[in-house]
Design a protein around this motif. Structure first.
Motif, PDB file in Angstrom:
ATOM      1  N   SER A 123     -29.504 -50.689  55.876  1.00  0.00           N
ATOM      2  CA  SER A 123     -30.601 -50.592  56.841  1.00  0.00           C
ATOM      3  C   SER A 123     -30.235 -49.674  58.002  1.00  0.00           C
ATOM      4  O   SER A 123     -31.072 -48.892  58.479  1.00  0.00           O
ATOM      5  CB  SER A 123     -30.965 -51.979  57.376  1.00  0.00           C
ATOM      6  OG  SER A 123     -31.450 -52.811  56.344  1.00  0.00           O
ATOM      7  N   PHE A 124     -28.992 -49.766  58.455  1.00  0.00           N
ATOM      8  CA  PHE A 124     -28.564 -48.898  59.548  1.00  0.00           C
ATOM      9  C   PHE A 124     -28.715 -47.436  59.177  1.00  0.00           C
ATOM     10  O   PHE A 124     -29.209 -46.634  59.971  1.00  0.00           O
ATOM     11  CB  PHE A 124     -27.102 -49.174  59.915  1.00  0.00           C
ATOM     12  CG  PHE A 124     -26.548 -48.183  60.903  1.00  0.00           C
ATOM     13  CD1 PHE A 124     -26.844 -48.297  62.251  1.00  0.00           C
ATOM     14  CD2 PHE A 124     -25.764 -47.103  60.484  1.00  0.00           C
ATOM     15  CE1 PHE A 124     -26.359 -47.363  63.166  1.00  0.00           C
ATOM     16  CE2 PHE A 124     -25.284 -46.173  61.383  1.00  0.00           C
ATOM     17  CZ  PHE A 124     -25.581 -46.306  62.733  1.00  0.00           C
ATOM     18  N   LYS A 125     -28.320 -47.060  57.967  1.00  0.00           N
ATOM     19  CA  LYS A 125     -28.415 -45.667  57.544  1.00  0.00           C
ATOM     20  C   LYS A 125     -29.862 -45.178  57.601  1.00  0.00           C
ATOM     21  O   LYS A 125     -30.149 -44.076  58.083  1.00  0.00           O
ATOM     22  CB  LYS A 125     -27.851 -45.526  56.124  1.00  0.00           C
ATOM     23  CG  LYS A 125     -27.695 -44.074  55.628  1.00  0.00           C
ATOM     24  CD  LYS A 125     -28.929 -43.610  54.877  1.00  0.00           C
ATOM     25  CE  LYS A 125     -28.726 -42.333  54.120  1.00  0.00           C
ATOM     26  NZ  LYS A 125     -28.430 -41.136  54.898  1.00  0.00           N
ATOM     27  N   LYS A 180     -39.982 -51.287  57.959  1.00  0.00           N
ATOM     28  CA  LYS A 180     -40.002 -50.493  56.729  1.00  0.00           C
ATOM     29  C   LYS A 180     -39.948 -51.424  55.521  1.00  0.00           C
ATOM     30  O   LYS A 180     -39.393 -52.523  55.609  1.00  0.00           O
ATOM     31  CB  LYS A 180     -38.806 -49.534  56.684  1.00  0.00           C
ATOM     32  CG  LYS A 180     -38.795 -48.496  57.785  1.00  0.00           C
ATOM     33  CD  LYS A 180     -37.627 -47.532  57.605  1.00  0.00           C
ATOM     34  CE  LYS A 180     -37.615 -46.471  58.688  1.00  0.00           C
ATOM     35  NZ  LYS A 180     -36.594 -45.435  58.442  1.00  0.00           N
ATOM     36  N   PRO A 181     -40.504 -50.987  54.404  1.00  0.00           N
ATOM     37  CA  PRO A 181     -40.389 -51.800  53.184  1.00  0.00           C
ATOM     38  C   PRO A 181     -38.920 -51.964  52.795  1.00  0.00           C
ATOM     39  O   PRO A 181     -38.118 -51.047  52.935  1.00  0.00           O
ATOM     40  CB  PRO A 181     -41.141 -50.970  52.125  1.00  0.00           C
ATOM     41  CG  PRO A 181     -41.987 -50.010  52.896  1.00  0.00           C
ATOM     42  CD  PRO A 181     -41.269 -49.743  54.180  1.00  0.00           C
ATOM     43  N   ILE A 182     -38.581 -53.149  52.304  1.00  0.00           N
ATOM     44  CA  ILE A 182     -37.204 -53.422  51.884  1.00  0.00           C
ATOM     45  C   ILE A 182     -36.914 -52.665  50.600  1.00  0.00           C
ATOM     46  O   ILE A 182     -37.734 -52.634  49.679  1.00  0.00           O
ATOM     47  CB  ILE A 182     -36.991 -54.931  51.681  1.00  0.00           C
ATOM     48  CG1 ILE A 182     -37.167 -55.666  53.016  1.00  0.00           C
ATOM     49  CG2 ILE A 182     -35.600 -55.218  51.112  1.00  0.00           C
ATOM     50  CD1 ILE A 182     -37.099 -57.172  52.902  1.00  0.00           C
ATOM     51  N   THR A 183     -35.749 -52.036  50.530  1.00  0.00           N
ATOM     52  CA  THR A 183     -35.369 -51.258  49.353  1.00  0.00           C
ATOM     53  C   THR A 183     -34.415 -52.047  48.459  1.00  0.00           C
ATOM     54  O   THR A 183     -33.855 -53.070  48.861  1.00  0.00           O
ATOM     55  CB  THR A 183     -34.675 -49.944  49.774  1.00  0.00           C
ATOM     56  OG1 THR A 183     -33.425 -50.274  50.431  1.00  0.00           O
ATOM     57  CG2 THR A 183     -35.549 -49.141  50.729  1.00  0.00           C
ATOM     58  N   ARG A 184     -34.224 -51.542  47.246  1.00  0.00           N
ATOM     59  CA  ARG A 184     -33.308 -52.172  46.296  1.00  0.00           C
ATOM     60  C   ARG A 184     -31.894 -52.229  46.858  1.00  0.00           C
ATOM     61  O   ARG A 184     -31.193 -53.243  46.726  1.00  0.00           O
ATOM     62  CB  ARG A 184     -33.314 -51.380  44.983  1.00  0.00           C
ATOM     63  CG  ARG A 184     -32.419 -51.971  43.891  1.00  0.00           C
ATOM     64  CD  ARG A 184     -32.509 -51.138  42.614  1.00  0.00           C
ATOM     65  NE  ARG A 184     -31.981 -49.804  42.813  1.00  0.00           N
ATOM     66  CZ  ARG A 184     -30.702 -49.461  42.603  1.00  0.00           C
ATOM     67  NH1 ARG A 184     -29.831 -50.365  42.190  1.00  0.00           N
ATOM     68  NH2 ARG A 184     -30.306 -48.224  42.802  1.00  0.00           N
ATOM     69  N   LEU A 185     -31.451 -51.156  47.500  1.00  0.00           N
ATOM     70  CA  LEU A 185     -30.098 -51.145  48.045  1.00  0.00           C
ATOM     71  C   LEU A 185     -29.924 -52.156  49.172  1.00  0.00           C
ATOM     72  O   LEU A 185     -28.851 -52.742  49.338  1.00  0.00           O
ATOM     73  CB  LEU A 185     -29.734 -49.745  48.548  1.00  0.00           C
ATOM     74  CG  LEU A 185     -29.244 -48.743  47.503  1.00  0.00           C
ATOM     75  CD1 LEU A 185     -28.994 -47.386  48.146  1.00  0.00           C
ATOM     76  CD2 LEU A 185     -27.970 -49.244  46.814  1.00  0.00           C
ATOM     77  N   GLU A 186     -30.968 -52.379  49.955  1.00  0.00           N
ATOM     78  CA  GLU A 186     -30.881 -53.389  51.007  1.00  0.00           C
ATOM     79  C   GLU A 186     -30.741 -54.789  50.414  1.00  0.00           C
ATOM     80  O   GLU A 186     -30.012 -55.631  50.952  1.00  0.00           O
ATOM     81  CB  GLU A 186     -32.115 -53.305  51.916  1.00  0.00           C
ATOM     82  CG  GLU A 186     -32.069 -52.126  52.878  1.00  0.00           C
ATOM     83  CD  GLU A 186     -33.327 -51.980  53.705  1.00  0.00           C
ATOM     84  OE1 GLU A 186     -33.223 -51.941  54.940  1.00  0.00           O
ATOM     85  OE2 GLU A 186     -34.418 -51.904  53.105  1.00  0.00           O
ATOM     86  N   GLU A 319     -45.974 -33.779  61.107  1.00  0.00           N
ATOM     87  CA  GLU A 319     -45.579 -34.712  60.051  1.00  0.00           C
ATOM     88  C   GLU A 319     -44.226 -35.339  60.367  1.00  0.00           C
ATOM     89  O   GLU A 319     -43.287 -34.662  60.775  1.00  0.00           O
ATOM     90  CB  GLU A 319     -45.509 -33.980  58.709  1.00  0.00           C
ATOM     91  CG  GLU A 319     -45.213 -34.897  57.537  1.00  0.00           C
ATOM     92  CD  GLU A 319     -45.153 -34.152  56.214  1.00  0.00           C
ATOM     93  OE1 GLU A 319     -44.993 -34.807  55.182  1.00  0.00           O
ATOM     94  OE2 GLU A 319     -45.276 -32.892  56.229  1.00  0.00           O
ATOM     95  N   VAL A 320     -44.142 -36.644  60.181  1.00  0.00           N
ATOM     96  CA  VAL A 320     -42.900 -37.376  60.376  1.00  0.00           C
ATOM     97  C   VAL A 320     -42.406 -37.873  59.033  1.00  0.00           C
ATOM     98  O   VAL A 320     -43.128 -38.572  58.319  1.00  0.00           O
ATOM     99  CB  VAL A 320     -43.109 -38.583  61.343  1.00  0.00           C
ATOM    100  CG1 VAL A 320     -41.843 -39.409  61.427  1.00  0.00           C
ATOM    101  CG2 VAL A 320     -43.518 -38.089  62.720  1.00  0.00           C
ATOM    102  N   LYS A 321     -41.175 -37.496  58.666  1.00  0.00           N
ATOM    103  CA  LYS A 321     -40.592 -37.910  57.400  1.00  0.00           C
ATOM    104  C   LYS A 321     -39.450 -38.884  57.669  1.00  0.00           C
ATOM    105  O   LYS A 321     -38.497 -38.546  58.353  1.00  0.00           O
ATOM    106  CB  LYS A 321     -40.061 -36.693  56.633  1.00  0.00           C
ATOM    107  CG  LYS A 321     -41.153 -35.696  56.232  1.00  0.00           C
ATOM    108  CD  LYS A 321     -40.555 -34.512  55.475  1.00  0.00           C
ATOM    109  CE  LYS A 321     -41.631 -33.516  55.073  1.00  0.00           C
ATOM    110  NZ  LYS A 321     -41.057 -32.345  54.346  1.00  0.00           N
ATOM    111  N   GLN A 322     -39.586 -40.083  57.127  1.00  0.00           N
ATOM    112  CA  GLN A 322     -38.572 -41.106  57.348  1.00  0.00           C
ATOM    113  C   GLN A 322     -37.898 -41.481  56.037  1.00  0.00           C
ATOM    114  O   GLN A 322     -38.467 -41.326  54.972  1.00  0.00           O
ATOM    115  CB  GLN A 322     -39.204 -42.362  57.949  1.00  0.00           C
ATOM    116  CG  GLN A 322     -39.923 -42.123  59.278  1.00  0.00           C
ATOM    117  CD  GLN A 322     -40.436 -43.413  59.867  1.00  0.00           C
ATOM    118  OE1 GLN A 322     -39.660 -44.287  60.238  1.00  0.00           O
ATOM    119  NE2 GLN A 322     -41.749 -43.550  59.928  1.00  0.00           N
ATOM    120  N   ASP A 323     -36.654 -42.001  56.149  1.00  0.00           N
ATOM    121  CA  ASP A 323     -35.944 -42.496  54.969  1.00  0.00           C
ATOM    122  C   ASP A 323     -36.571 -43.803  54.498  1.00  0.00           C
ATOM    123  O   ASP A 323     -36.954 -44.618  55.300  1.00  0.00           O
ATOM    124  CB  ASP A 323     -34.464 -42.738  55.315  1.00  0.00           C
ATOM    125  CG  ASP A 323     -33.686 -41.428  55.351  1.00  0.00           C
ATOM    126  OD1 ASP A 323     -34.314 -40.377  55.133  1.00  0.00           O
ATOM    127  OD2 ASP A 323     -32.468 -41.473  55.601  1.00  0.00           O
TER     128      ASP A 323
END
Length: 323
Positions: A123-125, A180-186, A319-323
């Protein structure tokens, strides 16, 4: 208790952050800096040794009296834990294995996370990359305090409490400002951490588990190293939003104090940032800088013109691009 500070809102600015332009200028004048844009493989071994050191400490505290568990959690565990969060910061920039092996860095970050006790790395990344791309961006950069923090923590006593509670605000703030939506890696980060914590509790009991968690909370709260949270971007001088620290605690923190240098060149590992400063001294020597994080903490609490509102904030355009 202190009087209410004068500032009642953030410092809104309508210019781009200065780091991209300064990076272009420096690279045009000092192209040799490009040679520093490579992984720091020593980081791998340092992190492994830090994990082993904490595992050893978990074992050694398991039978101590509680007063000594608490003592060592603050004196030793907190330093290792905070240092490890800054190792994870380095890993988030792919400094361990390089950009060509991005996933190796993600897995290694999960490994480095283990002795902290709480899932943090993945999440920090995601949020930290936004901090670099959109420094001060309203609703994007979660390093900026919430309006509640700025409004409520406005006296000396309340600012002191705010510093003590820093780890909780850093954990909760992203959910308030930019969920943000939770990812598989999280999820993997969470499950790996839970499994590790259960193993520590099963092997060595509640004191070792407490030492692990308390060290992380204490190390990120009222602690000398935590001065970097405030030193990096809080405006002690109007018009300056990023500050570097050149004191001895850089030895424990992967040179995170070289913060102007880091924002100018986020793809250069912390080990090489002093060399960046040396090569491009004309750009850095005259910028506002610190030599004591303890003094930063003291001044933040005691200066009635400084508060969580003392940050530059930008209304992002385009435009804003986020991870």
């Amino acid at each position: 208790m202190g009087n209410t500070v004068a500032r009642e809102d953030f410092e809104w600015v309508y210019t781009d952050q200065p780091h991209a332009d300064r990076r272009k200028e420096i690279l045009a004048k000092h192209p040799e800096i490009k040679a520093l844009m490579k992984p720091d493989y020593n980081l791998i071994w340092v992190v492994v040794l830090m994990v082993l050191a904490q595992l050893t400490a978990f074992y050694l505290v398991k039978d101590l009296d509680w007063k000594w568990v608490i003592f060592w959690a603050y004196v030793f565990g907190s330093c290792i834990s905070h240092s490890m969060t800054l190792a994870i910061h380095e890993i988030s920039h792919n400094s361990a294995f390089g950009n060509s092996k991005a996933m190796w860095n993600r897995w290694f970050g999960i490994f480095a996370n283990l002795p902290l006790g709480l899932p943090y790395s993945i999440s920090f990344k995601r949020y930290h990359m936004d901090h670099h791309r959109y420094l001060g961006g309203d609703g994007i950069d979660v390093d900026i305090p919430t309006n509640f923090e700025g409004w409520f923590f406005c006296t000396r006593f309340r600012k002191f409490i705010w510093i003590v509670l820093q780890p909780f605000f850093y954990a909760i703030r992203p959910l308030c400002i930019n969920p943000k939506p939770i990812t598989r890696l999280e999820i993997i980060n969470l499950l790996a951490q839970l499994a590790f914590d259960i193993v520590i509790y099963y092997l060595w009991g509640v004191k070792s588990t407490f030492y692990m968690l308390a060290g992380s909370v204490l190390g990120l709260g009222l602690h000398p190293i935590s001065g970097h949270f405030i030193a990096e971007h809080y405006m002690f001088l109007k018009g300056h939003e990023t500050y570097s620290y050149y004191g001895p605690l850089n030895l424990l923190t992967f040179n995170v104090g070289y913060h102007n240098e880091h924002h100018d060149f986020p793809n250069i590992p912390g080990k090489s940032l002093p060399l960046v400063k040396k090569i491009a001294a004309e750009y850095y020597d005259n910028l506002p800088q610190y030599n004591s994080w303890i003094k930063v903490l003291y001044d933040f609490v005691m200066d009635d013109t400084i508060s969580p509102y003392s940050r530059m904030k930008r209304q992002l355009k385009g435009e804003v691009k986020q991870d």
